[in-house]
Scaffold this motif. Sequence first.
Motif, mmCIF file in Angstrom:
data_model
loop_
_atom_site.group_PDB
_atom_site.id
_atom_site.type_symbol
_atom_site.label_atom_id
_atom_site.label_comp_id
_atom_site.label_asym_id
_atom_site.label_seq_id
_atom_site.Cartn_x
_atom_site.Cartn_y
_atom_site.Cartn_z
ATOM 1 N N PRO A 19 0.849 -1.195 0.000
ATOM 2 C CA PRO A 19 0.000 0.000 0.000
ATOM 3 C C PRO A 19 0.882 1.241 0.000
ATOM 4 O O PRO A 19 1.869 1.315 0.744
ATOM 5 C CB PRO A 19 -0.784 -0.132 1.309
ATOM 6 C CG PRO A 19 0.104 -0.942 2.201
ATOM 7 C CD PRO A 19 0.857 -1.880 1.303
ATOM 8 N N VAL A 78 -5.226 -1.817 1.552
ATOM 9 C CA VAL A 78 -4.810 -3.196 1.826
ATOM 10 C C VAL A 78 -5.894 -4.183 1.423
ATOM 11 O O VAL A 78 -5.608 -5.238 0.846
ATOM 12 C CB VAL A 78 -4.435 -3.355 3.312
ATOM 13 C CG1 VAL A 78 -4.236 -4.827 3.665
ATOM 14 C CG2 VAL A 78 -3.176 -2.567 3.622
ATOM 15 N N TYR A 82 -5.943 -7.649 -0.928
ATOM 16 C CA TYR A 82 -6.453 -8.979 -0.558
ATOM 17 C C TYR A 82 -7.524 -9.458 -1.528
ATOM 18 O O TYR A 82 -7.610 -10.654 -1.830
ATOM 19 C CB TYR A 82 -6.993 -8.961 0.873
ATOM 20 C CG TYR A 82 -5.911 -8.980 1.930
ATOM 21 C CD1 TYR A 82 -4.964 -10.004 1.962
ATOM 22 C CD2 TYR A 82 -5.822 -7.980 2.886
ATOM 23 C CE1 TYR A 82 -3.966 -10.026 2.920
ATOM 24 C CE2 TYR A 82 -4.825 -7.992 3.850
ATOM 25 C CZ TYR A 82 -3.897 -9.018 3.852
ATOM 26 O OH TYR A 82 -2.909 -9.027 4.798
ATOM 27 N N GLN A 95 1.847 -8.347 3.266
ATOM 28 C CA GLN A 95 1.772 -6.886 3.293
ATOM 29 C C GLN A 95 3.136 -6.329 3.666
ATOM 30 O O GLN A 95 3.729 -6.713 4.681
ATOM 31 C CB GLN A 95 0.729 -6.420 4.303
ATOM 32 C CG GLN A 95 0.564 -4.906 4.359
ATOM 33 C CD GLN A 95 -0.433 -4.478 5.420
ATOM 34 O OE1 GLN A 95 -1.330 -5.251 5.797
ATOM 35 N NE2 GLN A 95 -0.278 -3.258 5.911
ATOM 36 N N ASP A 97 5.235 -2.432 3.796
ATOM 37 C CA ASP A 97 5.091 -0.991 3.660
ATOM 38 C C ASP A 97 5.955 -0.462 2.513
ATOM 39 O O ASP A 97 7.006 -1.031 2.189
ATOM 40 C CB ASP A 97 5.497 -0.293 4.957
ATOM 41 C CG ASP A 97 4.467 -0.490 6.067
ATOM 42 O OD1 ASP A 97 3.383 -1.029 5.776
ATOM 43 O OD2 ASP A 97 4.755 -0.109 7.217
ATOM 44 N N GLU A 186 -4.310 -2.429 11.674
ATOM 45 C CA GLU A 186 -3.446 -3.547 12.059
ATOM 46 C C GLU A 186 -3.915 -4.244 13.328
ATOM 47 O O GLU A 186 -3.997 -5.472 13.391
ATOM 48 C CB GLU A 186 -1.996 -3.063 12.223
ATOM 49 C CG GLU A 186 -1.294 -2.728 10.934
ATOM 50 C CD GLU A 186 -1.573 -1.314 10.463
ATOM 51 O OE1 GLU A 186 -1.081 -0.944 9.382
ATOM 52 O OE2 GLU A 186 -2.282 -0.572 11.177
#
Length: 250
Positions: A19, A78, A82, A95, A97, A186
Amino acid sequence: MLNRPESHNKPPKVLVIVPAYNEAEGIGQVIRRLREDAPYADVLVINDGSSDTTSRVARAAGANVIDLTCNLGIGGAVQTGYRYAAEHHYDYAVQIDGDGQHNPCDLRRLLSAQFDTGADMVIGSRFITKEGFQSTFARKMGIGLLSALVTRLTGQNVTDPTSGYRLCGRRAISLFAREYPTDYPEVEALMLLYNRELSFTEIPVVMNERQGGVSSISAMKSVYYMSKVILSVLLMKTKKKRAWENRYES
């Protein structure tokens, strides 16, 4: 059953979800490192309505890119990844960063941990061995509070609930493609797994300082962030647990 990641037989199908919002400064290096350290994985950048050249830089570095027409925030970005992973039948979605904090060389260890434990999610924690960048003092205090709260509510020791370095297997991909928290997801994602009777575990990783861009959580937002997440986690705990019906198509 999938082969081990280090096997020379048919490898698992792995998608790295990156992302990114205004990460043009560092996204190219992140993708180049992924291609070098994890050549077995496909890289998908979710450009979350950036106003800079994030999309162009990511494509030039060799990643596939989905351009969102407006800024959805980290949760929406995110979940887009998925959904892509579910629709394209990936075995694992990771995932990472876009700011260079996560080391792609740790990806194989996340894969091995998932294979060995069977956990639906494997989280890379910077606080198990306490090596590398440990965040600021204020943020460490906040993370410690969230860690204690999630540990108490789930009965499972959690050291780094805000880590964005996490790997999901097929069941978690299926869940997150349909249900995923918004804003700062998160911590809430861990409670979602708990409520759907899916499992998670942590392994130690070494993180770096942000290589560029600006964090979405400023000092002014920290109190709001903590209050919101704590309230959301407590509310999620009140919901009745029910097993997730895996709808991942084979």
